[in-house]
Design a protein around this motif. Structure first.
Motif, short mmCIF file in Angstrom:
data_model
loop_
_atom_site.label_atom_id
_atom_site.label_comp_id
_atom_site.label_asym_id
_atom_site.label_seq_id
_atom_site.Cartn_x
_atom_site.Cartn_y
_atom_site.Cartn_z
N UNK A 127 38.03 42.08 81.07
CA UNK A 127 36.77 41.30 81.10
C UNK A 127 36.90 39.97 80.38
N UNK A 128 37.84 39.88 79.46
CA UNK A 128 38.04 38.63 78.71
C UNK A 128 38.50 37.52 79.63
N UNK A 129 37.99 36.30 79.40
CA UNK A 129 38.24 35.20 80.34
C UNK A 129 39.45 34.36 79.97
N UNK A 130 40.27 34.80 79.00
CA UNK A 130 41.45 34.02 78.59
C UNK A 130 42.42 34.92 77.86
N UNK A 131 43.67 34.49 77.77
CA UNK A 131 44.65 35.17 76.92
C UNK A 131 44.53 34.62 75.51
N UNK A 132 45.04 35.36 74.52
CA UNK A 132 45.08 34.81 73.16
C UNK A 132 46.48 34.98 72.58
N UNK B 123 37.51 28.65 79.58
CA UNK B 123 37.89 29.38 78.36
C UNK B 123 39.34 29.19 77.90
N UNK B 124 40.34 29.27 78.79
CA UNK B 124 41.72 29.22 78.30
C UNK B 124 42.05 27.97 77.50
N UNK B 125 41.34 26.87 77.75
CA UNK B 125 41.69 25.62 77.06
C UNK B 125 41.37 25.68 75.56
N UNK C 230 41.89 42.42 85.51
CA UNK C 230 42.30 43.76 85.96
C UNK C 230 43.41 43.63 86.99
N UNK C 231 44.07 44.73 87.24
CA UNK C 231 45.11 44.91 88.28
C UNK C 231 46.50 44.47 87.82
N UNK C 232 47.50 44.93 88.59
CA UNK C 232 48.88 44.51 88.33
C UNK C 232 49.46 43.82 89.57
N UNK C 233 48.58 43.30 90.40
CA UNK C 233 48.99 42.68 91.68
C UNK C 233 49.98 41.54 91.44
N UNK D 52 47.69 32.33 82.72
CA UNK D 52 46.43 32.66 82.04
C UNK D 52 45.43 33.23 83.04
N UNK D 53 44.36 33.80 82.54
CA UNK D 53 43.30 34.34 83.40
C UNK D 53 42.69 33.18 84.19
N UNK D 54 42.42 33.41 85.47
CA UNK D 54 41.85 32.36 86.31
C UNK D 54 40.49 31.92 85.80
#
Ligand SMILES: Nc1nc2c(ncn2[C@@H]2O[C@H](COP(=O)(O)OP(=O)(O)OP(=O)(O)O)[C@@H](O)[C@H]2O)c(=O)[nH]1
Ligand SMILES: [Mg+2]
Length: 214
Positions: A89-94, A123-125, A67-70, A117-119
Motif C-alpha cells: 500500500x505504501x506509495x514509495x520505497x525507503x 511520493x518517491x521524490x 503488490x505482486x512479483x510480476x 520505485x513504486x509507480x
C-alpha cells in the motif's frame, strides 16, 4: 505532535540512506533510483538496458511494487539477481527497504543496481534511498505537461528518459513544451528519448550510464 513524528521518520530515513550511499560508493556501485508514473515503462527500460549492456556490466535489480512479483519475474527471466519488495500500500520505497534488499543481493564491485520505485510521480521524490543517480521516466502518452505539474520529481532528476516515442505520431505531445517545462526546473539533467518498443535511443541511454563515474 504530528510534525515531530514526521521529522523522526525523515531523520531515520536520511541516516539509513547515508549508510547505503557509503556502501555504494565504497564498492563503486551505480545505484539508479527509477521514478515514474505507473506504466510509463520503468520495467521495460530496465529490461532493454540489461539487453543493451550485454556483458559490459554486472546488473542487479530491486523491484518496488504495492503488490505482486510480476516485474521481478520478468527480470529473473533474463537471469539477473532481483529482489521484489511489496510495500503493501505504501506509495514509495525507503532506505531501510533498500538496505535489507542489498544485504541479500551480494553485489559485486562496480555493479549497476537498478531500483524500480513504486509507480508514483509524487511520493518517491521525498525519500532518499542512498542512490547515486535519480532517473525519472516520462512517457509520451502521459502528456507534455507533466514537468509543470509534478515539479519535485523533475527538479531532482539526474537523467530524464522520455519513453514511448514510437507513439508520438498518435498523441498530441508538444516536445518543445515538455523540454521547456523540464529546463525551467532543471538545467543540468540529461534528457534521452527512447522507445522500449522499437529500441530507439536505448543504446544511447546504456552508453550514458556506462560512462558515468561514481
Ligand atoms: N508503445 C510502447 N509501449 C511501451 C513502451 N515501453 C513500455 N511500453 C508498454 O507499456 C506498458 C507498461 O510498461 P512497464 O514497463 O510495465 O511500465 P512500468 O512503469 O514498469 O509499470 P509499473 O511497474 O506498473 O508502474 C507495457 O504494456 C509495455 O509493453 C514503448 O516505448 N512504447
Ligand atoms: Mg514495473
Amino acid at each position: 505532535m504530528e510534525v515531530k513524528i514526521m521529522k523522526n521518520i525523515m531523520h531515520a530515513n536520511e541516516k539509513l540512506a547515508g549508510e547505503n550511499r557509503d556502501y555504494f560508493q565504497k564498492k563503486g556501485i551505480k545505484a539508479v533510483n527509477i521514478m515514474a508514473s505507473p506504466g510509463s515503462g520503468k520495467t521495460s527500460t530496465i529490461l532493454k538496458l540489461i539487453e543493451a549492456f550485454g556483458d559490459r556490466a554486472s546488473v542487479a535489480v530491486v523491484e518496488g511494487d504495492i503488490a505482486s512479483s510480476i516485474d521481478a519475474e520478468k527480470i529473473d527471466s533474463l537471469g539477473k539477481p532481483v529482489i521484489q519488495i511489496n510495500t503493501g500500500g505504501g506509495c514509495h520505497l525507503d532506505a531501510n527497504m533498500i538496505k535489507v534488499a542489498v544485504d541479500s543481493l551480494n553485489l559485486s564491485d562496480g555493479a549497476i543496481l537498478f531500483i524500480e520505485n513504486v509507480g508514483n510521480l509524487v511520493c518517491p521524490s521525498s525519500f532518499d534511498l542512498g542512490e547515486g543517480i535519480k532517473m525519472v521516466i516520462a512517457s509520451v502518452p502521459e502528456g507534455h505537461d507533466k514537468p509543470y505539474k509534478y515539479t519535485s520529481m523533475f527538479e531532482l532528476a539526474d537523467i530524464i528518459v522520455l519513453n514511448k516515442t514510437d507513439l508520438m505520431p498518435y498523441i498530441d505531445f508538444d516536445r518543445e513544451s515538455f523540454y521547456k517545462g523540464v529546463r525551467a526546473l532543471n538545467e543540468k539533467s540529461e534528457i534521452i528519448e527512447v522507445s522500449c518498443k522499437t529500441g530507439e535511443g536505448v543504446d544511447k541511454l546504456a552508453q550514458w550510464l556506462l560512462q558515468l563515474s561514481v
